[in-house]
Design an enzyme around this catalytic site. Structure first.
Site, PDB file in Angstrom:
ATOM      1  N   ALA A 127     -33.632  40.038  40.336  1.00  0.00           N
ATOM      2  CA  ALA A 127     -32.166  41.111  39.949  1.00  0.00           C
ATOM      3  C   ALA A 127     -31.376  40.414  39.149  1.00  0.00           C
ATOM      4  O   ALA A 127     -31.144  39.069  40.149  1.00  0.00           O
ATOM      5  CB  ALA A 127     -31.898  41.294  41.159  1.00  0.00           C
ATOM      6  N   PRO A 243     -39.896  33.203  28.476  1.00  0.00           N
ATOM      7  CA  PRO A 243     -40.938  33.736  27.306  1.00  0.00           C
ATOM      8  C   PRO A 243     -41.925  34.254  27.742  1.00  0.00           C
ATOM      9  O   PRO A 243     -42.615  35.243  27.133  1.00  0.00           O
ATOM     10  CB  PRO A 243     -40.863  32.368  27.192  1.00  0.00           C
ATOM     11  CG  PRO A 243     -40.580  31.776  26.866  1.00  0.00           C
ATOM     12  CD  PRO A 243     -39.327  32.152  28.554  1.00  0.00           C
ATOM     13  N   GLU A 245     -42.393  36.631  30.525  1.00  0.00           N
ATOM     14  CA  GLU A 245     -41.352  38.343  30.827  1.00  0.00           C
ATOM     15  C   GLU A 245     -41.727  38.502  29.613  1.00  0.00           C
ATOM     16  O   GLU A 245     -42.275  39.851  29.143  1.00  0.00           O
ATOM     17  CB  GLU A 245     -39.980  37.866  31.008  1.00  0.00           C
ATOM     18  CG  GLU A 245     -39.380  39.445  30.783  1.00  0.00           C
ATOM     19  CD  GLU A 245     -37.914  39.255  31.702  1.00  0.00           C
ATOM     20  OE1 GLU A 245     -37.686  38.678  33.337  1.00  0.00           O
ATOM     21  OE2 GLU A 245     -37.345  40.679  31.245  1.00  0.00           O
TER      22      GLU A 245
HETATM   23  C1  LIG Z   1     -35.168  50.354  32.977  1.00  0.00           C
HETATM   24  C2  LIG Z   1     -34.255  49.665  32.814  1.00  0.00           C
HETATM   25  C3  LIG Z   1     -34.939  48.365  33.640  1.00  0.00           C
HETATM   26  C4  LIG Z   1     -34.281  47.551  34.147  1.00  0.00           C
HETATM   27  N1  LIG Z   1     -34.913  45.486  34.706  1.00  0.00           N
HETATM   28  C5  LIG Z   1     -34.334  44.915  35.232  1.00  0.00           C
HETATM   29  C6  LIG Z   1     -34.762  43.852  36.008  1.00  0.00           C
HETATM   30  O1  LIG Z   1     -35.899  44.509  36.004  1.00  0.00           O
HETATM   31  N2  LIG Z   1     -34.348  42.767  36.119  1.00  0.00           N
HETATM   32  C7  LIG Z   1     -32.898  42.481  35.678  1.00  0.00           C
HETATM   33  O2  LIG Z   1     -32.271  41.731  35.845  1.00  0.00           O
HETATM   34  N3  LIG Z   1     -32.108  43.256  34.680  1.00  0.00           N
HETATM   35  C8  LIG Z   1     -32.966  44.638  34.271  1.00  0.00           C
HETATM   36  N4  LIG Z   1     -32.832  45.650  33.451  1.00  0.00           N
HETATM   37  C9  LIG Z   1     -31.364  45.765  32.719  1.00  0.00           C
HETATM   38  C10 LIG Z   1     -31.622  44.994  31.490  1.00  0.00           C
HETATM   39  O3  LIG Z   1     -32.033  43.512  31.328  1.00  0.00           O
HETATM   40  C11 LIG Z   1     -30.374  45.874  31.138  1.00  0.00           C
HETATM   41  O4  LIG Z   1     -29.436  45.905  30.782  1.00  0.00           O
HETATM   42  C12 LIG Z   1     -30.376  43.870  29.518  1.00  0.00           C
HETATM   43  O5  LIG Z   1     -30.039  42.415  29.729  1.00  0.00           O
HETATM   44  C13 LIG Z   1     -28.604  44.011  28.511  1.00  0.00           C
HETATM   45  O6  LIG Z   1     -27.381  43.804  28.839  1.00  0.00           O
HETATM   46  P1  LIG Z   1     -26.523  45.612  29.777  1.00  0.00           P
HETATM   47  O7  LIG Z   1     -27.022  46.529  29.520  1.00  0.00           O
HETATM   48  O8  LIG Z   1     -25.824  44.777  30.063  1.00  0.00           O
HETATM   49  O9  LIG Z   1     -26.235  45.224  28.030  1.00  0.00           O
HETATM   50  P2  LIG Z   1     -24.591  44.907  27.358  1.00  0.00           P
HETATM   51  O10 LIG Z   1     -25.332  43.204  27.518  1.00  0.00           O
HETATM   52  O11 LIG Z   1     -23.773  45.203  27.922  1.00  0.00           O
HETATM   53  O12 LIG Z   1     -25.249  44.688  25.706  1.00  0.00           O
HETATM   54  C14 LIG Z   1     -24.593  46.074  24.728  1.00  0.00           C
HETATM   55  C15 LIG Z   1     -24.781  45.837  23.646  1.00  0.00           C
HETATM   56  O13 LIG Z   1     -24.670  44.810  22.877  1.00  0.00           O
HETATM   57  C16 LIG Z   1     -24.844  44.122  22.492  1.00  0.00           C
HETATM   58  N5  LIG Z   1     -24.957  42.453  22.297  1.00  0.00           N
HETATM   59  C17 LIG Z   1     -24.439  41.411  23.697  1.00  0.00           C
HETATM   60  N6  LIG Z   1     -24.356  40.664  23.280  1.00  0.00           N
HETATM   61  C18 LIG Z   1     -24.536  40.052  22.464  1.00  0.00           C
HETATM   62  C19 LIG Z   1     -24.220  39.133  21.453  1.00  0.00           C
HETATM   63  N7  LIG Z   1     -23.954  37.533  22.104  1.00  0.00           N
HETATM   64  N8  LIG Z   1     -23.957  39.152  19.834  1.00  0.00           N
HETATM   65  C20 LIG Z   1     -24.700  40.963  19.276  1.00  0.00           C
HETATM   66  N9  LIG Z   1     -24.786  41.529  20.155  1.00  0.00           N
HETATM   67  C21 LIG Z   1     -24.780  41.754  21.655  1.00  0.00           C
HETATM   68  C22 LIG Z   1     -26.668  43.884  22.968  1.00  0.00           C
HETATM   69  O14 LIG Z   1     -27.453  43.951  22.408  1.00  0.00           O
HETATM   70  C23 LIG Z   1     -26.181  45.939  23.589  1.00  0.00           C
HETATM   71  O15 LIG Z   1     -26.391  46.465  22.184  1.00  0.00           O
HETATM   72  C24 LIG Z   1     -33.147  46.423  33.612  1.00  0.00           C
HETATM   73  C25 LIG Z   1     -32.612  47.946  32.569  1.00  0.00           C
HETATM   74  C26 LIG Z   1     -33.320  49.402  32.025  1.00  0.00           C
HETATM   75  C27 LIG Z   1     -32.993  49.965  31.741  1.00  0.00           C
END
Ligand SMILES: Cc1cc2nc3c(=O)[nH]c(=O)nc-3n(C[C@H](O)[C@H](O)[C@H](O)COP(=O)(O)OP(=O)(O)OC[C@H]3O[C@@H](n4cnc5c(N)ncnc54)[C@H](O)[C@@H]3O)c2cc1C
Length: 382
Positions: A127, A243, A245
């Site tokens: 998480a 990496p 993952e």
């Molecule tokens: C089905 C599912 C399973 C998941 N499983 C897990 C899990 O087991 N554990 C866990 O911890 N998380 C999990 N996640 C979360 C997932 O890893 C995140 O949704 C992902 O890392 C993106 O974060 P966010 O949704 O907050 O998007 P945001 O960080 O809000 O990003 C939104 C947009 O902005 C872009 N963006 C953000 N920063 C930058 C940058 N510096 N430069 C350019 N573009 C940028 C992103 O690429 C994206 O297009 C899961 C998500 C889903 C939907």
């Protein structure tokens, strides 16, 4: 060219896992999709057959081999069988969570958790993501304040894979909220701890049989001996493990593309339009020829990355390359293959329809395509 990546031992393992999937997963996949979760017992069944924790020493109940090709075989077979959503929890448990226990847990912690994890009695999750942050991990706000021999944890996580089924949750917390990266630590939160609540099992576009949940922490007293590794080193520990993952997701990506290609080849050879098989139109041949080429290229790179991981030389940039390229290929492949199925491709009774919905998240979770390109770009000195 023959793919010489696997040897006879791997082939036997593949046959055994394929049989496991046919018997234990495929018949139930649709029902688990409707239930939006796989039974906790699936892990136990997989554990009994030796399909969890291959890298864990035999003395602790694992397979005793750190050869990631075994993990790769599992990732491939789940895609080929069209049960990716039901298998994601298992690959998350083995490929993504176990390395934290192997590299960071003390001998006492390993004794406490790894035998149960290998047996599928203790399901794990990781998480990191919170309602307010995903990509920008340093901005997390879940806190763990030291109070004697406990940490008191408050906050919330969301989108957590295995969120409902998990017994052990590797939880990223701020032990020093005044610091960004250096304030992060990893704590194991266990099922049943007071104040540790599950929220909704979230309804998703795809991956229906995978439980993805919210977790809430209200004054949860977590013993200090549930700290993984050193306090304040959590961010580095995450960076170290990401990496593998990302490679696990890349393996699934290229295999999903291959599965889509195979299903579509079979379909377009059977289906006729204008008195000829759909596959004989030049457009169909070109689309499938392009995909077949890209899959071979992607597979070659992924196989090299797997061997590099085995040799401990896989870099964060290489894993990022594999992750973004293979998952973007997966998305392209399922989209183009669905198109070649015509209207039937939109029907859930065809595996390509499920694969289409399941693919959409893969360029987002485990780090988005944009973040992968940032990692690669930085390594180019930009
Ligand atoms: C089905 C599912 C399973 C998941 N499983 C897990 C899990 O087991 N554990 C866990 O911890 N998380 C999990 N996640 C979360 C997932 O890893 C995140 O949704 C992902 O890392 C993106 O974060 P966010 O949704 O907050 O998007 P945001 O960080 O809000 O990003 C939104 C947009 O902005 C872009 N963006 C953000 N920063 C930058 C940058 N510096 N430069 C350019 N573009 C940028 C992103 O690429 C994206 O297009 C899961 C998500 C889903 C939907």
């Amino acid at each position: 060219m023959r793919r010489t990546h696997f040897d006879e031992e791997h082939q036997l393992f593949r046959d055994a896992f394929r049989t496991f999937v046919e018997r234990e997963m495929t018949p139930h996949h649709a029902e688990w999709d409707r239930a939006q979760i796989v039974p906790h017992d699936l892990f136990r069944t997989a554990g009994k057959s030796g399909f969890l924790g291959m890298a864990v020493p035999e003395a602790l109940g694992g397979g005793g081999t750190s050869d990631f090709r075994y993990n790769q075989i599992i990732g491939e077979e789940l895609q080929y069988a069209g049960v990716a959503a039901s298998g994601l929890g298992m690959t998350l448990h083995t490929d993504i969570c176990m390395p934290y226990f192997l590299s960071l847990a003390t001998p006492e912690q390993q004794e406490r958790w790894l035998p149960g994890a290998c047996a599928g009695e203790l399901v794990s999750a990781i998480a990191m993501t919170e309602p307010g942050i995903g990509s920008d991990l340093a901005g997390m706000s879940t806190t763990a304040v030291r109070d004697g021999d406990h940490y008191v944890v408050n906050g919330a996580k969301t989108f957590i894979t295995n969120g409902i089924n998990a017994d052990l949750v590797i939880t990223a917390v701020k032990t020093d909220p005044s610091l960004a990266h250096k304030g992060i630590s990893l704590l194991i939160l266990e099922r049943g701890m007071e104040g540790f609540e599950r929220g909704r099992n979230l309804e998703k576009l795809g991956l229906h049989s995978q439980d993805t949940a919210e977790l809430f922490f209200t004054d949860v007293a977590v013993p200090v001996n549930n700290l993984l590794g050193e306090e304040g080193k959590g961010f580095l520990q995450l960076v170290h493990n990401l990496p593998q993952e990302r490679l696990s997701i890349a393996v699934a990506g290229v295999s999903a593309a291959r599965a889509a290609l195979e299903w579509t080849l079979a379909y377009v050879k059977e289906r006729t339009a204008f008195g000829q098989p759909v596959g004989s139109f030049q457009n169909s041949r070109f689309v499938l020829a392009e995909l077949a080429t890209e899959i071979e290229i992607g597979q070659t790179f992924v196989d090299r990355c797997v061997l590099a991981l085995n040799e401990r030389t896989l870099t964060a940039e290489e894993a990022a390359m594999a992750k973004w390229w293979c998952t973007e290929l997966q998305k392209r492949a399922v989209d183009r293959c669905l198109q070649l199925h015509g209207g039937y491709g939109y029907m859930l009774e065809y595996p390509i329809a499920r694969a289409y919905a399941d693919a959409r998240i893969t360029t987002i979770y485990g780090g988005t395509t944009e973040i992968m390109k940032e990692i690669i770009g930085k390594s180019l000195g930009l």
